[in-house]
Scaffold this motif. Structure first.
Motif, PDB file in Angstrom:
ATOM      1  N   ALA A 143     -40.733  -3.911 -12.883  1.00  0.00           N
ATOM      2  CA  ALA A 143     -40.072  -5.204 -12.706  1.00  0.00           C
ATOM      3  C   ALA A 143     -39.068  -5.158 -11.564  1.00  0.00           C
ATOM      4  O   ALA A 143     -38.916  -6.122 -10.811  1.00  0.00           O
ATOM      5  CB  ALA A 143     -39.379  -5.622 -14.005  1.00  0.00           C
ATOM      6  N   GLY A 144     -38.364  -4.033 -11.428  1.00  0.00           N
ATOM      7  CA  GLY A 144     -37.378  -3.914 -10.355  1.00  0.00           C
ATOM      8  C   GLY A 144     -38.032  -3.923  -8.990  1.00  0.00           C
ATOM      9  O   GLY A 144     -37.504  -4.518  -8.046  1.00  0.00           O
ATOM     10  N   PHE A 145     -39.176  -3.258  -8.864  1.00  0.00           N
ATOM     11  CA  PHE A 145     -39.886  -3.247  -7.586  1.00  0.00           C
ATOM     12  C   PHE A 145     -40.262  -4.666  -7.178  1.00  0.00           C
ATOM     13  O   PHE A 145     -40.035  -5.089  -6.037  1.00  0.00           O
ATOM     14  CB  PHE A 145     -41.137  -2.376  -7.697  1.00  0.00           C
ATOM     15  CG  PHE A 145     -41.934  -2.278  -6.423  1.00  0.00           C
ATOM     16  CD1 PHE A 145     -41.743  -1.219  -5.552  1.00  0.00           C
ATOM     17  CD2 PHE A 145     -42.869  -3.242  -6.100  1.00  0.00           C
ATOM     18  CE1 PHE A 145     -42.478  -1.126  -4.369  1.00  0.00           C
ATOM     19  CE2 PHE A 145     -43.607  -3.165  -4.925  1.00  0.00           C
ATOM     20  CZ  PHE A 145     -43.411  -2.104  -4.062  1.00  0.00           C
ATOM     21  N   ALA A 146     -40.853  -5.418  -8.101  1.00  0.00           N
ATOM     22  CA  ALA A 146     -41.274  -6.780  -7.782  1.00  0.00           C
ATOM     23  C   ALA A 146     -40.082  -7.667  -7.454  1.00  0.00           C
ATOM     24  O   ALA A 146     -40.105  -8.439  -6.488  1.00  0.00           O
ATOM     25  CB  ALA A 146     -42.064  -7.359  -8.955  1.00  0.00           C
ATOM     26  N   ALA A 147     -39.024  -7.560  -8.266  1.00  0.00           N
ATOM     27  CA  ALA A 147     -37.844  -8.389  -8.013  1.00  0.00           C
ATOM     28  C   ALA A 147     -37.136  -7.979  -6.731  1.00  0.00           C
ATOM     29  O   ALA A 147     -36.584  -8.827  -6.011  1.00  0.00           O
ATOM     30  CB  ALA A 147     -36.878  -8.294  -9.196  1.00  0.00           C
ATOM     31  N   GLY A 148     -37.149  -6.685  -6.412  1.00  0.00           N
ATOM     32  CA  GLY A 148     -36.497  -6.222  -5.193  1.00  0.00           C
ATOM     33  C   GLY A 148     -37.266  -6.562  -3.939  1.00  0.00           C
ATOM     34  O   GLY A 148     -36.679  -6.631  -2.847  1.00  0.00           O
ATOM     35  N   PHE A 149     -38.574  -6.785  -4.076  1.00  0.00           N
ATOM     36  CA  PHE A 149     -39.366  -7.114  -2.891  1.00  0.00           C
ATOM     37  C   PHE A 149     -39.209  -8.576  -2.496  1.00  0.00           C
ATOM     38  O   PHE A 149     -39.308  -8.914  -1.314  1.00  0.00           O
ATOM     39  CB  PHE A 149     -40.847  -6.807  -3.152  1.00  0.00           C
ATOM     40  CG  PHE A 149     -41.683  -6.795  -1.905  1.00  0.00           C
ATOM     41  CD1 PHE A 149     -41.682  -5.687  -1.076  1.00  0.00           C
ATOM     42  CD2 PHE A 149     -42.440  -7.887  -1.546  1.00  0.00           C
ATOM     43  CE1 PHE A 149     -42.428  -5.661   0.092  1.00  0.00           C
ATOM     44  CE2 PHE A 149     -43.198  -7.877  -0.387  1.00  0.00           C
ATOM     45  CZ  PHE A 149     -43.190  -6.760   0.432  1.00  0.00           C
ATOM     46  N   LEU A 150     -38.937  -9.445  -3.459  1.00  0.00           N
ATOM     47  CA  LEU A 150     -38.816 -10.878  -3.175  1.00  0.00           C
ATOM     48  C   LEU A 150     -37.750 -11.192  -2.125  1.00  0.00           C
ATOM     49  O   LEU A 150     -38.005 -11.978  -1.204  1.00  0.00           O
ATOM     50  CB  LEU A 150     -38.541 -11.637  -4.469  1.00  0.00           C
ATOM     51  CG  LEU A 150     -38.345 -13.153  -4.343  1.00  0.00           C
ATOM     52  CD1 LEU A 150     -39.599 -13.816  -3.795  1.00  0.00           C
ATOM     53  CD2 LEU A 150     -37.986 -13.744  -5.713  1.00  0.00           C
ATOM     54  N   PRO A 151     -36.539 -10.603  -2.200  1.00  0.00           N
ATOM     55  CA  PRO A 151     -35.551 -10.907  -1.167  1.00  0.00           C
ATOM     56  C   PRO A 151     -35.982 -10.484   0.238  1.00  0.00           C
ATOM     57  O   PRO A 151     -35.542 -11.081   1.227  1.00  0.00           O
ATOM     58  CB  PRO A 151     -34.313 -10.108  -1.616  1.00  0.00           C
ATOM     59  CG  PRO A 151     -34.492  -9.933  -3.074  1.00  0.00           C
ATOM     60  CD  PRO A 151     -35.962  -9.790  -3.271  1.00  0.00           C
ATOM     61  N   LEU A 152     -36.828  -9.461   0.350  1.00  0.00           N
ATOM     62  CA  LEU A 152     -37.324  -9.078   1.678  1.00  0.00           C
ATOM     63  C   LEU A 152     -38.139 -10.206   2.288  1.00  0.00           C
ATOM     64  O   LEU A 152     -38.050 -10.476   3.491  1.00  0.00           O
ATOM     65  CB  LEU A 152     -38.176  -7.806   1.578  1.00  0.00           C
ATOM     66  CG  LEU A 152     -37.509  -6.558   1.000  1.00  0.00           C
ATOM     67  CD1 LEU A 152     -38.497  -5.399   0.989  1.00  0.00           C
ATOM     68  CD2 LEU A 152     -36.265  -6.191   1.803  1.00  0.00           C
ATOM     69  N   ALA A 153     -38.934 -10.887   1.460  1.00  0.00           N
ATOM     70  CA  ALA A 153     -39.716 -12.016   1.954  1.00  0.00           C
ATOM     71  C   ALA A 153     -38.810 -13.195   2.309  1.00  0.00           C
ATOM     72  O   ALA A 153     -38.984 -13.843   3.351  1.00  0.00           O
ATOM     73  CB  ALA A 153     -40.748 -12.436   0.905  1.00  0.00           C
ATOM     74  N   LEU A 154     -37.836 -13.471   1.455  1.00  0.00           N
ATOM     75  CA  LEU A 154     -36.932 -14.597   1.713  1.00  0.00           C
ATOM     76  C   LEU A 154     -36.124 -14.396   2.994  1.00  0.00           C
ATOM     77  O   LEU A 154     -36.001 -15.310   3.824  1.00  0.00           O
ATOM     78  CB  LEU A 154     -35.981 -14.775   0.526  1.00  0.00           C
ATOM     79  CG  LEU A 154     -36.550 -15.465  -0.707  1.00  0.00           C
ATOM     80  CD1 LEU A 154     -35.575 -15.353  -1.865  1.00  0.00           C
ATOM     81  CD2 LEU A 154     -36.855 -16.920  -0.417  1.00  0.00           C
ATOM     82  N   THR A 155     -35.576 -13.191   3.165  1.00  0.00           N
ATOM     83  CA  THR A 155     -34.752 -12.963   4.347  1.00  0.00           C
ATOM     84  C   THR A 155     -35.593 -12.895   5.620  1.00  0.00           C
ATOM     85  O   THR A 155     -35.140 -13.299   6.689  1.00  0.00           O
ATOM     86  CB  THR A 155     -33.931 -11.674   4.191  1.00  0.00           C
ATOM     87  OG1 THR A 155     -34.803 -10.588   3.828  1.00  0.00           O
ATOM     88  CG2 THR A 155     -32.866 -11.841   3.123  1.00  0.00           C
ATOM     89  N   GLY A 156     -36.831 -12.407   5.508  1.00  0.00           N
ATOM     90  CA  GLY A 156     -37.706 -12.428   6.673  1.00  0.00           C
ATOM     91  C   GLY A 156     -38.010 -13.844   7.117  1.00  0.00           C
ATOM     92  O   GLY A 156     -37.965 -14.167   8.312  1.00  0.00           O
ATOM     93  N   MET A 157     -38.321 -14.704   6.155  1.00  0.00           N
ATOM     94  CA  MET A 157     -38.567 -16.109   6.466  1.00  0.00           C
ATOM     95  C   MET A 157     -37.323 -16.756   7.076  1.00  0.00           C
ATOM     96  O   MET A 157     -37.400 -17.493   8.070  1.00  0.00           O
ATOM     97  CB  MET A 157     -38.963 -16.833   5.180  1.00  0.00           C
ATOM     98  CG  MET A 157     -39.255 -18.311   5.326  1.00  0.00           C
ATOM     99  SD  MET A 157     -39.751 -19.035   3.733  1.00  0.00           S
ATOM    100  CE  MET A 157     -38.207 -18.878   2.808  1.00  0.00           C
ATOM    101  N   LEU A 158     -36.156 -16.466   6.506  1.00  0.00           N
ATOM    102  CA  LEU A 158     -34.903 -17.045   7.003  1.00  0.00           C
ATOM    103  C   LEU A 158     -34.599 -16.559   8.420  1.00  0.00           C
ATOM    104  O   LEU A 158     -34.192 -17.347   9.284  1.00  0.00           O
ATOM    105  CB  LEU A 158     -33.760 -16.668   6.062  1.00  0.00           C
ATOM    106  CG  LEU A 158     -32.373 -17.192   6.429  1.00  0.00           C
ATOM    107  CD1 LEU A 158     -32.354 -18.706   6.432  1.00  0.00           C
ATOM    108  CD2 LEU A 158     -31.324 -16.645   5.455  1.00  0.00           C
ATOM    109  N   ALA A 159     -34.803 -15.269   8.678  1.00  0.00           N
ATOM    110  CA  ALA A 159     -34.525 -14.736  10.014  1.00  0.00           C
ATOM    111  C   ALA A 159     -35.400 -15.408  11.066  1.00  0.00           C
ATOM    112  O   ALA A 159     -34.927 -15.780  12.149  1.00  0.00           O
ATOM    113  CB  ALA A 159     -34.747 -13.224  10.030  1.00  0.00           C
ATOM    114  N   GLY A 160     -36.687 -15.575  10.764  1.00  0.00           N
ATOM    115  CA  GLY A 160     -37.570 -16.231  11.710  1.00  0.00           C
ATOM    116  C   GLY A 160     -37.162 -17.659  11.984  1.00  0.00           C
ATOM    117  O   GLY A 160     -37.188 -18.125  13.135  1.00  0.00           O
ATOM    118  N   ALA A 161     -36.750 -18.387  10.932  1.00  0.00           N
ATOM    119  CA  ALA A 161     -36.343 -19.784  11.112  1.00  0.00           C
ATOM    120  C   ALA A 161     -35.057 -19.883  11.924  1.00  0.00           C
ATOM    121  O   ALA A 161     -34.939 -20.712  12.841  1.00  0.00           O
ATOM    122  CB  ALA A 161     -36.162 -20.439   9.750  1.00  0.00           C
TER     123      ALA A 161
END
Length: 330
Positions: A143-161
């Protein structure tokens, strides 16, 4: 056009649009999770040919179409297949009955599901389970792996925008994407590996996986934004998060999702990134070939679009007017 409408009409349109989006997003996120089941899930049966043939037949009868079965000669071959991330588990036939060898690091959900299936195959008798590639002891359920990976996707999307909206020059955006990937790799490993202990592989390999995923996610949004403007940012967010996240199977396995969506998710940045990080963290990079190719493709295309797309951020800035030339009468 929207501003010219009355406030009542505009409010009704916005409410209607939001509800339509909600109606589309709820099944997109909920349906895959609600219908988890093995679909051509790679497993092995190991042992003498008559025993493996019987095990394969019983698996096919128990779940038609659920398993893609590989027959192997013995337990050692089965363990190699698990470490090479070729199968999720192996049913090993021996003189004392069936034993189950698993790779919880690939998917704790699948390991639990197959442990239950092994009990059914043995007629209810206890089945010895050997975790050949265990999950991290600090995160046994994943569960920690899955939950910890989500912010990587969010911040990547935010950085690109943000790079698209606020940074004007192509070269500056390009450098910003590279710099973001490098910093995100270092910080990601420091948090997931050093602080939280959710991954325990080679830190350099893990940093490479996080950095490539970060570059692919941010580059996709920035590249589409450079090409299409605000609509491109929205399309990038759709690919990276709104569609990519529920189809990623980071918390389960792509073979548990309804098809073809499990396969589609592995060709989107989040699905490929989760698979790559698991391979880097627990399998010494085994089984990472497709994910590497997918993420490298997104990263390269995104960087190329940034270099050939719109030069200035113009998306939030007023165009710069040049002073008119003064006319001199002689």
């Amino acid at each position: 056009m929207l501003r010219s409408r009355s406030p009542w009409t505009l409010a009704a349109l916005l409410v209607g649009l939001t509800v339509v989006v909600q109606a589309l997003l709820v099944p997109l996120f909920a349906a895959p999770a609600a219908h988890l089941a093995p679909r051509d899930l790679p497993v092995a049966v190991a042992g003498p040919p008559p025993a493996t043939a019987q095990l394969a037949a019983r698996l096919a009868a128990a779940r038609p179409g659920g398993f893609a079965v590989t027959r192997l000669p013995d337990a050692a071959a089965a363990d190699r297949a698990l470490r090479d991330r070729e199968v999720y588990a192996a049913f090993v036939a021996g003189p004392d009955g069936v034993a189950l060898h698993t790779a919880p690091a690939a998917s704790p959900t699948v390991a639990a599901l197959l442990t239950e299936a092994a009990g059914q195959l043995s007629g209810g008798r206890p089945v010895p389970v050997t975790p050949v590639v265990p999950a991290d002891p600090d995160d046994p359920r994943g569960a920690g792996f899955a939950a910890g990976f989500l912010p990587l996707a969010l911040t990547g999307m935010l950085a690109g925008a943000l790079l698209t909206l606020l940074v004007a020059g192509r070269a500056a955006r390009f450098a910003g994407l590279i710099g973001y990937a490098v910093v995100a790799a270092g910080v990601g490993v420091a948090v997931l590996h050093g602080w939280l202990g959710l991954v325990d592989g080679d830190p350099w390999r893990e940093a490479g996986a996080i950095g490539l995923f970060s570059l692919a996610a941010a580059g996709t949004v920035a590249g589409l934004g450079a090409l299409l403007g605000r609509a491109g940012i929205g399309l990038g967010a759709l690919l990276v998060f709104l569609v990519g996240n529920p189809l990623s199977a980071v918390a389960a396995a792509p073979e548990l999702l309804p098809q073809p969506w499990g396969t589609v998710g592995q060709f989107l940045p989040v699905g490929a990134g989760g698979t790559l990080l698991r391979s880097a963290a627990f399998f010494d990079g085994a089984g990472a070939g497709r994910s590497l190719a997918v993420l490298a493709g997104y990263a390269l295309v995104g960087l190329a679009l940034v270099l050939i797309g719109r030069r200035s951020g113009g998306l939030g800035e007023a165009p710069v007017s040049r002073p008119a030339r003064a006319e001199v009468t002689v």
